[in-house]
Design a protein around this motif. Structure first.
Motif, mmCIF file in Angstrom:
data_model
loop_
_atom_site.group_PDB
_atom_site.id
_atom_site.type_symbol
_atom_site.label_atom_id
_atom_site.label_comp_id
_atom_site.label_asym_id
_atom_site.label_seq_id
_atom_site.Cartn_x
_atom_site.Cartn_y
_atom_site.Cartn_z
ATOM 1 N N VAL A 1 0.831 -1.207 0.000
ATOM 2 C CA VAL A 1 0.000 0.000 0.000
ATOM 3 C C VAL A 1 0.863 1.253 0.000
ATOM 4 C CG1 VAL A 1 -1.783 1.263 1.277
ATOM 5 C CG2 VAL A 1 -1.870 -1.230 1.145
ATOM 6 N N TYR A 2 2.051 1.180 0.603
ATOM 7 C CA TYR A 2 2.924 2.349 0.653
ATOM 8 C C TYR A 2 3.402 2.763 -0.738
ATOM 9 C CZ TYR A 2 3.186 1.647 5.707
ATOM 10 O OH TYR A 2 2.864 1.513 7.027
ATOM 11 N N LEU A 3 3.357 1.834 -1.670
ATOM 12 C CA LEU A 3 3.827 2.153 -3.016
ATOM 13 C C LEU A 3 2.882 3.097 -3.745
ATOM 14 C CD1 LEU A 3 4.935 -1.409 -4.198
ATOM 15 C CD2 LEU A 3 6.294 0.321 -3.010
ATOM 16 N N ILE A 4 1.591 3.069 -3.384
ATOM 17 C CA ILE A 4 0.600 3.852 -4.120
ATOM 18 C C ILE A 4 0.833 5.355 -3.984
ATOM 19 C CG2 ILE A 4 -1.863 4.334 -4.381
ATOM 20 C CD1 ILE A 4 -2.396 1.476 -3.401
ATOM 21 N N PRO A 5 0.861 5.923 -2.739
ATOM 22 C CA PRO A 5 1.110 7.371 -2.659
ATOM 23 C C PRO A 5 2.495 7.766 -3.137
ATOM 24 C CG PRO A 5 1.138 6.380 -0.472
ATOM 25 C CD PRO A 5 0.637 5.331 -1.411
ATOM 26 N N ALA A 6 3.477 6.867 -2.961
ATOM 27 C CA ALA A 6 4.829 7.183 -3.425
ATOM 28 C C ALA A 6 4.852 7.357 -4.939
ATOM 29 C CB ALA A 6 5.799 6.083 -2.998
ATOM 30 N N VAL A 7 4.153 6.486 -5.659
ATOM 31 C CA VAL A 7 4.095 6.589 -7.121
ATOM 32 C C VAL A 7 3.302 7.818 -7.542
ATOM 33 C CG1 VAL A 7 3.187 5.491 -9.196
ATOM 34 C CG2 VAL A 7 4.401 4.132 -7.503
ATOM 35 N N ILE A 8 2.212 8.107 -6.839
ATOM 36 C CA ILE A 8 1.366 9.249 -7.195
ATOM 37 C C ILE A 8 2.158 10.557 -7.124
ATOM 38 C CG2 ILE A 8 -0.598 10.639 -6.444
ATOM 39 C CD1 ILE A 8 -1.958 8.042 -5.592
ATOM 40 N N PHE A 9 2.939 10.714 -6.066
ATOM 41 C CA PHE A 9 3.627 11.989 -5.854
ATOM 42 C C PHE A 9 5.005 12.062 -6.508
ATOM 43 C CE2 PHE A 9 0.891 12.005 -1.914
ATOM 44 C CZ PHE A 9 0.042 13.001 -2.362
ATOM 45 N N SER B 1 10.783 -2.849 -6.175
ATOM 46 C CA SER B 1 11.157 -3.098 -7.571
ATOM 47 C C SER B 1 9.936 -3.045 -8.481
ATOM 48 C CB SER B 1 11.833 -4.465 -7.692
ATOM 49 O OG SER B 1 10.942 -5.512 -7.344
ATOM 50 N N MET B 2 8.738 -3.205 -7.895
ATOM 51 C CA MET B 2 7.506 -3.151 -8.689
ATOM 52 C C MET B 2 7.223 -1.747 -9.211
ATOM 53 S SD MET B 2 5.096 -5.568 -6.298
ATOM 54 C CE MET B 2 3.716 -5.364 -7.417
ATOM 55 N N ILE B 3 7.840 -0.718 -8.603
ATOM 56 C CA ILE B 3 7.612 0.651 -9.058
ATOM 57 C C ILE B 3 8.877 1.248 -9.688
ATOM 58 C CG2 ILE B 3 5.729 1.110 -7.460
ATOM 59 C CD1 ILE B 3 7.709 2.555 -5.654
ATOM 60 N N GLY B 4 9.736 0.395 -10.164
ATOM 61 C CA GLY B 4 10.869 0.873 -10.940
ATOM 62 C C GLY B 4 12.173 1.005 -10.199
ATOM 63 N N ALA B 5 12.214 0.603 -8.920
ATOM 64 C CA ALA B 5 13.490 0.623 -8.212
ATOM 65 C C ALA B 5 14.364 -0.493 -8.746
ATOM 66 C CB ALA B 5 13.256 0.450 -6.713
ATOM 67 N N GLY B 6 15.588 -0.184 -9.091
ATOM 68 C CA GLY B 6 16.482 -1.197 -9.631
ATOM 69 C C GLY B 6 17.114 -2.032 -8.539
ATOM 70 N N GLY B 7 18.192 -2.684 -8.891
ATOM 71 C CA GLY B 7 18.900 -3.477 -7.904
ATOM 72 C C GLY B 7 18.491 -4.940 -7.941
ATOM 73 N N LEU B 8 18.807 -5.639 -6.868
ATOM 74 C CA LEU B 8 18.541 -7.066 -6.792
ATOM 75 C C LEU B 8 17.053 -7.377 -6.786
ATOM 76 C CD1 LEU B 8 21.253 -7.957 -4.126
ATOM 77 C CD2 LEU B 8 21.332 -8.483 -6.569
ATOM 78 N N GLY B 9 16.256 -6.474 -6.216
ATOM 79 C CA GLY B 9 14.812 -6.693 -6.194
ATOM 80 C C GLY B 9 14.244 -6.787 -7.599
ATOM 81 N N TYR B 10 14.741 -5.949 -8.499
ATOM 82 C CA TYR B 10 14.270 -6.004 -9.888
ATOM 83 C C TYR B 10 14.686 -7.318 -10.546
ATOM 84 C CZ TYR B 10 13.502 -4.709 -14.744
ATOM 85 O OH TYR B 10 13.070 -4.688 -16.047
ATOM 86 N N GLN B 11 15.870 -7.814 -10.181
ATOM 87 C CA GLN B 11 16.332 -9.088 -10.718
ATOM 88 C C GLN B 11 15.412 -10.227 -10.257
ATOM 89 O OE1 GLN B 11 18.737 -8.935 -12.795
ATOM 90 N NE2 GLN B 11 19.887 -10.849 -12.907
ATOM 91 N N PRO C 1 10.541 7.205 -5.298
ATOM 92 C CA PRO C 1 9.373 6.676 -4.583
ATOM 93 C C PRO C 1 9.707 5.426 -3.775
ATOM 94 C CG PRO C 1 9.191 6.247 -6.933
ATOM 95 C CD PRO C 1 10.317 7.213 -6.758
ATOM 96 N N ALA C 2 10.686 4.644 -4.237
ATOM 97 C CA ALA C 2 11.108 3.473 -3.467
ATOM 98 C C ALA C 2 11.689 3.890 -2.123
ATOM 99 C CB ALA C 2 12.136 2.673 -4.262
#
Length: 281
Positions: free
Chosen positions: A140-148, A229-239, A155-156
């Motif tokens: 849920v924290y990803l939603i306002p971070a992406v909006i703003f 990583s679902m909102i575009g943060a790179g790194g190992l999470g994206y992998q 946002p990550a």
């Protein structure tokens, strides 16, 4: 008879529109500042050759853990494995995100925790807010971070700071409150100022509890950077995310193993920062 539907969603949309219209300049400034911090930290980590950085981290672990040779050797082997798997650059980005998020979270949590320990009113006001923050699903924290802040590392970081902050705040508050009353009375008897009492009595005694909060903050920050990583943060999470999307078990496992290695190293460092005499108190 059906009750009228409350316009909760519309109210939230109106609030978001108002913030974007009147506080857009502030959001842009925060975004630029955070991007500068994480990009700069990543460049510094990548500027140092991997073998040298592995050696430096191994020496740091050996020193912090009071000459634990086995743990230092495991640290070196783990980092060499990450390098061998060609995940070093992604690991440094993940580490930069974690360090940046943790520093920001602690910069907010520790002063607020100290203030809450001194004020029952603030403590009562923060308690339901912290309960809400810790029970809210992390996605849920990803939603306002992406909006703003759109997509990417900024946002990550914002979502990670909000998600990782509550344990550090709670344990700082708890540590200050658990300082024995006799020590406070002795400090008052010697005529110490509130600042002297805080830095020379309360914080040193509460340090083990505060460091437990720091440890939890780092672990939560690392877990959230993977989700982010679902909102575009790179790194190992994206992998890991790419491995899931492609059903590539090997890719996902290697990235997950690298995350575990980083988590273990950070955990052992923060657990051993407090000197033995502090732990015995």
């Amino acid at each position: 008879m059906d009750l009228p539907r409350l316009p909760v969603g519309e109210a939230v949309e109106a609030l978001v529109d108002w913030i974007e219209e009147y506080c857009g300049w502030l959001l842009d400034g925060i975004s630029a500042g955070l991007r500068f911090l994480v990009d700069g930290l990543q460049e510094i980590l990548l500027l140092i050759p991997a073998p040298i950085l592995i050696l430096l981290i191994t020496v740091l672990v050996w020193f912090v853990t009071r000459r634990d040779t086995k743990l230092a050797a495991v640290t070196a082997l783990g980092l060499l494995l990450i390098w061998n798997l060609n995940l070093w650059d992604l690991s440094m980005l993940t580490l930069a995100l974690v360090i940046t998020s943790t520093i920001l979270a602690l910069a907010i949590a520790i002063p607020l925790g100290i203030a809450a320990a001194r004020s029952e009113t603030l403590n009562a006001a923060l308690r339901p807010v912290l309960d809400f923050m810790q029970t809210m699903p992390s996605f849920v924290y990803l939603i306002p971070a992406v909006i703003f802040f759109g997509l990417g590392s900024v946002p990550a970081i914002i979502a990670t700071v909000i998600f990782a902050m509550p344990p550090a705040l709670r344990l700082t508050n708890l540590g200050i409150r658990q300082v024995p009353g006799e020590l406070i009375e002795v400090a008052d008897a010697f005529g110490t100022t509130p600042r002297q009492k805080l830095f020379k009595v309360q914080l040193p005694v509460a340090l083990p509890t505060i460091m437990a909060g720091v440890n939890q903050c780092i672990m939560l920050a690392l877990s959230m950077t993977v989700i982010a990583s679902m909102i575009g943060a790179g790194g190992l999470g994206y992998q890991v995310l790419v491995g899931i999307q492609r059903v590539d078990i090997g890719m996902g496992f290697e990235a997950g193993l690298a995350i575990v290695i980083i988590a273990v190293i950070l955990d052992r460092i923060t657990q051993n920062v407090v000197p033995p005499q502090q732990e015995d108190r």
